[in-house]
Write a protein that holds these residues in place. Sequence first.
Motif, PDB file in Angstrom:
ATOM      1  N   GLY A 166       0.813  -1.212   0.000  1.00 13.17           N
ATOM      2  CA  GLY A 166       0.000   0.000   0.000  1.00 13.17           C
ATOM      3  C   GLY A 166       0.842   1.256   0.000  1.00 13.17           C
ATOM      4  N   ASP A 219      -3.691   4.838   1.045  1.00  5.12           N
ATOM      5  CA  ASP A 219      -4.457   3.743   1.643  1.00  5.12           C
ATOM      6  C   ASP A 219      -4.587   3.861   3.157  1.00  5.12           C
ATOM      7  OD1 ASP A 219      -4.842   2.319  -0.817  1.00  5.12           O
ATOM      8  OD2 ASP A 219      -2.743   1.693  -0.713  1.00  5.12           O
ATOM      9  N   VAL A 270     -12.634   3.152  -1.419  1.00  2.68           N
ATOM     10  CA  VAL A 270     -11.696   3.053  -2.536  1.00  2.68           C
ATOM     11  C   VAL A 270     -12.328   3.523  -3.832  1.00  2.68           C
ATOM     12  CG1 VAL A 270     -10.324   1.461  -3.931  1.00  2.68           C
ATOM     13  CG2 VAL A 270     -10.331   1.240  -1.451  1.00  2.68           C
ATOM     14  N   SER A 305      -6.118   3.758  -2.801  1.00  6.12           N
ATOM     15  CA  SER A 305      -5.739   3.441  -4.179  1.00  6.12           C
ATOM     16  C   SER A 305      -5.846   1.963  -4.519  1.00  6.12           C
ATOM     17  CB  SER A 305      -4.294   3.904  -4.439  1.00  6.12           C
ATOM     18  OG  SER A 305      -3.389   3.232  -3.570  1.00  6.12           O
ATOM     19  N   ASN A 306      -5.849   1.092  -3.525  1.00  4.43           N
ATOM     20  CA  ASN A 306      -5.865  -0.341  -3.812  1.00  4.43           C
ATOM     21  C   ASN A 306      -6.756  -1.056  -2.817  1.00  4.43           C
ATOM     22  OD1 ASN A 306      -5.128  -3.173  -4.103  1.00  4.43           O
ATOM     23  ND2 ASN A 306      -3.451  -2.431  -5.383  1.00  4.43           N
ATOM     24  N   MET A 346     -10.254  -5.688  -8.140  1.00  2.45           N
ATOM     25  CA  MET A 346      -9.126  -4.775  -8.071  1.00  2.45           C
ATOM     26  C   MET A 346      -8.475  -4.708  -9.436  1.00  2.45           C
ATOM     27  SD  MET A 346      -7.245  -7.526  -5.745  1.00  2.45           S
ATOM     28  CE  MET A 346      -6.932  -9.179  -6.365  1.00  2.45           C
ATOM     29  N   ASP A 347      -7.707  -3.670  -9.624  1.00  2.35           N
ATOM     30  CA  ASP A 347      -7.025  -3.506 -10.910  1.00  2.35           C
ATOM     31  C   ASP A 347      -5.865  -4.469 -11.068  1.00  2.35           C
ATOM     32  OD1 ASP A 347      -8.761  -1.441 -11.507  1.00  2.35           O
ATOM     33  OD2 ASP A 347      -7.487   0.051 -10.537  1.00  2.35           O
ATOM     34  N   PRO A 376      -1.638  -6.329  -5.448  1.00  4.23           N
ATOM     35  CA  PRO A 376      -0.580  -5.425  -4.991  1.00  4.23           C
ATOM     36  C   PRO A 376       0.754  -6.143  -4.914  1.00  4.23           C
ATOM     37  CG  PRO A 376      -1.928  -6.143  -3.148  1.00  4.23           C
ATOM     38  CD  PRO A 376      -2.597  -6.651  -4.385  1.00  4.23           C
TER      39      PRO A 376
END
Length: 405
Positions: A134, A138, A182, A188-189, A253-254, A257
Amino acid sequence: MLDDILTFCVNLSRNMIVSGANLERVHLAVEFICKAYGLHDVSIFLLSSYISVAAYDEHGNYSSHQASIPPSGIHLERLRSLNQLSYKVTEITPAPKLLAKMLERAMNVPDYSDVIVLAGKICAASCLSFMFGGNFADLIPVAIVTAIIHFVMRMLESTGLDRIVINALTMFIATAVSVIFVYSGVGSNLAVVLITVSMLVIPGVPLVNAMRNMLCGMENNGILQMLKITVETLALAMGIFAAFIAFKGYMLMDGAPVSLTTPYLLVLLSFTASLGFGVVFRIAPKDIILAGLGGALTRIALLTFSPVIPSRLLYMTLSASVAALYAEFWAVKRRQPSTYFVYPSIIPLIPGDLFFFTIAGLYVGNREFMYMNGTNCIISLLGLSIGFVLSSTISLYVRRMRYRG
């Protein structure tokens, strides 16, 4: 006299277990106290929810005392005080009529305020979020969701709901709030936020205790604990999964992480996270640095073993052994229960990221991803348990042989 001794043993055991003691340590404490007072044919039956102690005194009188045990928390300073009391009673065998007062005084220990405990949780969670990849963005959702978990669990526990229901509801609320934050641009995550807050509720410590009980002569209780922990963990997964379904279209999620890899920073963050959990576990301020050092040492062991040992089970076992030996060293030096130092020390080993990705794989229908992370999660927990159990079991039997010798 006999009733006073057994009443004390039952109440001492009850409070030690509620404060986070291992059952084998409680069993030893009762065994030693009864022997010190000259009782014989002592029968001790311990479960995480029930205790029974029966014995004969030197005059042939028989008595039996039982008590139920409420859901346990972790209050290591109170456990330290009770542990010291068990040693003191064994050594000086005070008049049985005095035992109740001595127990009352031992229970009255300094405590952190709720605000400080929450601050410890937020501090620990913030460090964990950086370890899991993170960034500063975050920290806001991590801190707020950590506070929500803190207050929601306390509120639900006060209603008397079963732990399974509490876990499922708490993680549903935590996941839902994380998604809202988020996808509103705060954080961001999402994966980092959820992995971090999952670490606050995954029953890693009870799992270690269950494994230890199975290998320390309390197989039945260990198996029951393991089943209970498994169901409670599944309840956490159900809460997360239900929120995933409720927010379908706004998940997941994109991308996964990337965990932090800088060794020095990992050690520093592990120190601070374990220090924060030391506050959550109510370790006395004078020992709080030792809690952080345990986490840092465990992280150093993990960083040392994992690059050169291909087997996850083996390097997790070795790292957990280092944490356990560190705890046993201070336990012997301070005459305190090893749990006082081992609970914060094992924080870097709890696989919160693997737990989350297992659920994520199930949600998106990626079975290979789910099986890979689920298998690694189980292996990590198994290695953690084995390493801790091996070290602490050896120390346990050494102490037993020294006492009986």
